[in-house]
Design a protein around this motif. Structure first.
Motif, mmCIF file in Angstrom:
data_model
loop_
_atom_site.group_PDB
_atom_site.id
_atom_site.type_symbol
_atom_site.label_atom_id
_atom_site.label_comp_id
_atom_site.label_asym_id
_atom_site.label_seq_id
_atom_site.Cartn_x
_atom_site.Cartn_y
_atom_site.Cartn_z
ATOM 1 N N VAL A 145 -1.766 -45.751 -34.210
ATOM 2 C CA VAL A 145 -2.526 -46.753 -34.958
ATOM 3 C C VAL A 145 -3.541 -46.088 -35.875
ATOM 4 O O VAL A 145 -3.677 -46.447 -37.053
ATOM 5 C CB VAL A 145 -3.236 -47.727 -33.997
ATOM 6 C CG1 VAL A 145 -4.262 -48.565 -34.759
ATOM 7 C CG2 VAL A 145 -2.225 -48.639 -33.320
ATOM 8 N N GLY B 181 -1.714 -44.484 -38.857
ATOM 9 C CA GLY B 181 -1.224 -45.487 -39.788
ATOM 10 C C GLY B 181 -2.333 -46.117 -40.600
ATOM 11 O O GLY B 181 -2.222 -46.267 -41.822
ATOM 12 N N PHE C 19 3.942 -47.533 -37.788
ATOM 13 C CA PHE C 19 4.011 -48.847 -37.157
ATOM 14 C C PHE C 19 5.394 -49.129 -36.568
ATOM 15 O O PHE C 19 5.514 -49.919 -35.626
ATOM 16 C CB PHE C 19 3.571 -49.922 -38.154
ATOM 17 C CG PHE C 19 2.103 -49.847 -38.464
ATOM 18 C CD1 PHE C 19 1.165 -50.280 -37.542
ATOM 19 C CD2 PHE C 19 1.644 -49.288 -39.646
ATOM 20 C CE1 PHE C 19 -0.198 -50.188 -37.803
ATOM 21 C CE2 PHE C 19 0.295 -49.197 -39.923
ATOM 22 C CZ PHE C 19 -0.637 -49.641 -38.985
ATOM 23 N N LEU D 29 5.019 -47.503 -33.332
ATOM 24 C CA LEU D 29 4.167 -48.315 -32.466
ATOM 25 C C LEU D 29 4.979 -49.412 -31.795
ATOM 26 O O LEU D 29 4.768 -49.737 -30.630
ATOM 27 C CB LEU D 29 3.029 -48.930 -33.275
ATOM 28 C CG LEU D 29 1.987 -49.743 -32.487
ATOM 29 C CD1 LEU D 29 1.287 -48.856 -31.475
ATOM 30 C CD2 LEU D 29 0.996 -50.386 -33.439
#
Length: 257
Positions: free
Chosen positions: A111, A114, A240, A243
């Motif tokens: 996170v 990104g 992402f 993620l």
């Protein structure tokens, strides 16, 4: 263990896509490891075989970057040695303990990367401020990231590139190029121990190596031609996308170890 021709072709294609993405942003292992597991490859053989094909991809990208004059190995040889040692220690450590704690930290790391790339529009376009000395990078951060790669691995290339930009003041293309050679070094170090342990499926790994080598070479060329405007969105998308795979990764790591 024998896999059908169709499965080998599928794995080779996945490796090609992973190599292309890895050369630009990293995270290709989150494509190839699940693909190998879906092909019913035993877990430890999945890790070893994945390292074989990943090493080919990072080697291909490194060769392309060297030929394009984006990497100068003599300038970072100390970092390469330190990275190698770190990866060896990480690979040894992962044999002794499950990487549960490290796996829990992956979502936060991804996170942060990104968001950093998404909201820093000028990152990498010019040299950033130098924040740590060359020695601290060589003997501190390089082996630490190498240790991470040997211990778990997802996003290693991004961590090397981001560290080069934010800590050493490199432009994005130079940092990405250096990251490829450092990632090859950590991959090769880890692979050695899987080979010694007999945990590599050579027929599967060699097939995937073909895809990785081609994909990584094309990805590296895109980095050189596309510059920072092309690299940044790929990194954000990969962050992402990775993620979204974190819950599966955690379950996979528990199953693996």
């Amino acid at each position: 263990m024998q896999l059908s021709f169709d499965v080998l072709v599928m794995l080779t294609l996945v490796a090609g896509i992973a190599g292309f993405l890895d050369a630009m942003a990293g995270g290709g292992g989150l494509l190839t490891i699940p693909a190998l597991l879906m092909a019913n490859v035993p877990t430890l053989y999945t890790l070893g075989t994945n390292k074989l094909q990943a090493t080919a991809g990072s080697l291909s990208a490194s060769i392309t970057m060297i030929r394009k004059g984006k990497i100068h190995p003599k300038q970072i040889w100390r970092s390469l040695i330190a990275c190698f040692v770190g990866a060896v220690l990480g690979t040894m450590a992962v044999q002794l303990s499950p990487p549960v704690l490290l796996a829990k930290g992956i979502p936060f790391l991804i996170v942060l990367i990104g968001i950093y790339y998404l909201f820093a529009p000028t990152i990498g376009e010019v040299n950033s401020t130098l924040r740590i000395s060359k020695n601290k990078w060589q003997y501190g951060m390089s082996p630490l990231i190498g240790l991470y790669d040997g211990y778990l691995g997802p996003g290693t290339g991004m961590f090397f590139a981001l560290g080069g930009i934010t800590m050493r003041g490199l432009d994005m293309i130079t940092a990405t190029a250096n990251a490829k050679l450092l990632n090859f070094t950590s991959n090769a170090a880890s692979l050695m121990f899987f080979i010694l342990g007999g945990k590599v499926l050579w027929s599967v790994g060699l097939a995937m190596m073909v895809g990785q080598f081609i994909g990584a070479s094309l990805g590296a060329q895109m980095v050189v031609k596309g510059g920072t405007k092309f690299i940044r969105p790929v990194i954000v998308v990969m962050c992402f996308a990775m993620l979204g795979r974190v819950p599966n990764l955690k379950n996979t790591e528990k199953a693996l170890f």
